[in-house]
Scaffold this active site. Structure first.
Site, short mmCIF file in Angstrom:
data_model
loop_
_atom_site.label_atom_id
_atom_site.label_comp_id
_atom_site.label_asym_id
_atom_site.label_seq_id
_atom_site.Cartn_x
_atom_site.Cartn_y
_atom_site.Cartn_z
CB SER A 115 -0.91 0.01 1.23
OG SER A 115 -1.74 1.15 1.24
CG HIS A 129 -4.23 4.82 -3.12
ND1 HIS A 129 -5.17 4.11 -3.86
CD2 HIS A 129 -3.97 4.07 -2.03
CE1 HIS A 129 -5.45 2.98 -3.23
NE2 HIS A 129 -4.73 2.93 -2.12
CB THR A 132 -1.39 -4.94 -5.86
OG1 THR A 132 -0.02 -4.96 -5.46
CG2 THR A 132 -1.57 -4.02 -7.06
CG HIS A 163 -6.86 7.50 -16.82
ND1 HIS A 163 -7.73 6.57 -16.29
CD2 HIS A 163 -6.95 8.60 -16.02
CE1 HIS A 163 -8.33 7.08 -15.24
NE2 HIS A 163 -7.87 8.31 -15.05
N GLY A 276 -6.66 -5.53 13.89
CA GLY A 276 -5.58 -5.35 14.85
C GLY A 276 -4.22 -5.06 14.26
#
Length: 293
Positions: A115, A129, A132, A163, A276
């Site tokens: 991330s 951002h 995967t 894009h 958690g």
């Protein structure tokens, strides 16, 4: 099913770590090549650990964060591999959203992924951002992720370039993937209470399982590979563009929208906190400074 997937889990986890290493090196090189009086930014790397409710080891990862760099005001690149049993709330959510009623009887899970969120110094350089991931339960497995651009000052040529690269990589696998997952990104990265998109989109997908693990893994790898060629040229183009106080103000306001989305709607944030995982790693995506009007 568990034994069959042990090798596949290892392959996926190793890939996400390798992609992390590639991105960290590329971002530090951007810092090296930027002319600035400040020292070149470097990532601070922290090992994260997750414990189950009974205190047993439940995985972890690496949190890599750069703050106050020449190009990046704050950027985090996290990888993790976590496992254990889902709590009752997560079981119910999984059963409802994924159609997996067996989660109550066997709530085991395994998840691995990368991330990334980058907030830039120059307001003309867009935030970005990317993530995967692979998710496994005894009842089903799937891939998810995507990449999206978040400019506070949009340039149509940057949007088109970003894009274009994503489409090229998606088209290697299926011509239907890019339009399908672009539309999903437009829907997913939308802020209902503001009635506007978070940025200019990209691609987003979840629950990706065509019953061909190798093909789905290859597609997810290419979504990750597309990130640097889609993002770095835009950063190199915009990082030295002159900006005003008004430009910076617009950036801080847009960051407020980004923070609202991640805290209220983002699935990854909710899942990480509910299971958690290290809260600092989960909330790494939040900008260093933001503003609300």
């Amino acid at each position: 099913m568990t034994d069959m997937f042990d090798d596949r889990k290892a392959l996926a986890s190793a890939w996400f770590r390798d992609l992390r290493d590639q991105i960290v090196a590329a971002f530090e090189e951007l810092e090296n090549t930027q002319t600035d009086d400040r020292p070149a930014g470097r990532f601070e790397v922290t090992e994260t650990k997750r414990k189950s409710d009974d205190g047993a080891d439940a995985g972890g990862g690496l949190m890599s964060v750069m703050r106050g760099g020449r190009v990046f005001e704050k950027v985090g690149v996290n990888v993790s591999t976590v496992y254990g049993e889902l709590g009752e709330r997560a079981q119910a959510a999984m059963a409802a959203r994924k159609g997996l009623p067996g989660m109550k009887e066997d709530p085991r899970f395994w998840a691995s992924g990368i991330s990334l969120v980058a907030h830039m110094q120059n307001p003309h350089a867009p935030a970005v951002h990317m993530n995967t991931r692979m998710f496994w339960t005894p009842h089903a497995w799937w891939f998810g992720g995507g990449s999206d651009l978040n400019p506070c000052i949009e340039y149509t040529e940057d949007t088109a370039a970003f894009h274009h690269v994503l489409k090229q990589y998606c088209d290697h696998h299926d011509a239907e993937y890019y339009p399908k997952y672009k539309a999903w990104a437009d829907e997913y990265f939308f802020i209902p209470h503001r009635n506007r998109a978070r940025g200019i989109g990209g691609v987003f997908y979840d629950d990706h399982n065509t019953d061909d693990w190798q093909a789905d893994f290859a597609f997810t790898q290419d979504v990750g590979r597309a990130f640097l060629p889609a993002f770095v040229p835009i950063t190199e183009k915009r990082r030295n563009q002159p900006w005003t106080d008004a430009d910076k103000d617009a950036q801080l306001i847009h960051r407020g929208l980004y923070a609202e989305y991640n805290l209220v709607y983002d699935r990854g944030t909710k899942f990480g906190l509910e299971t958690g995982h290290d809260a600092n790693a989960v909330l790494m995506s939040l900008p260093p400074l933001a503003k609300w009007v």
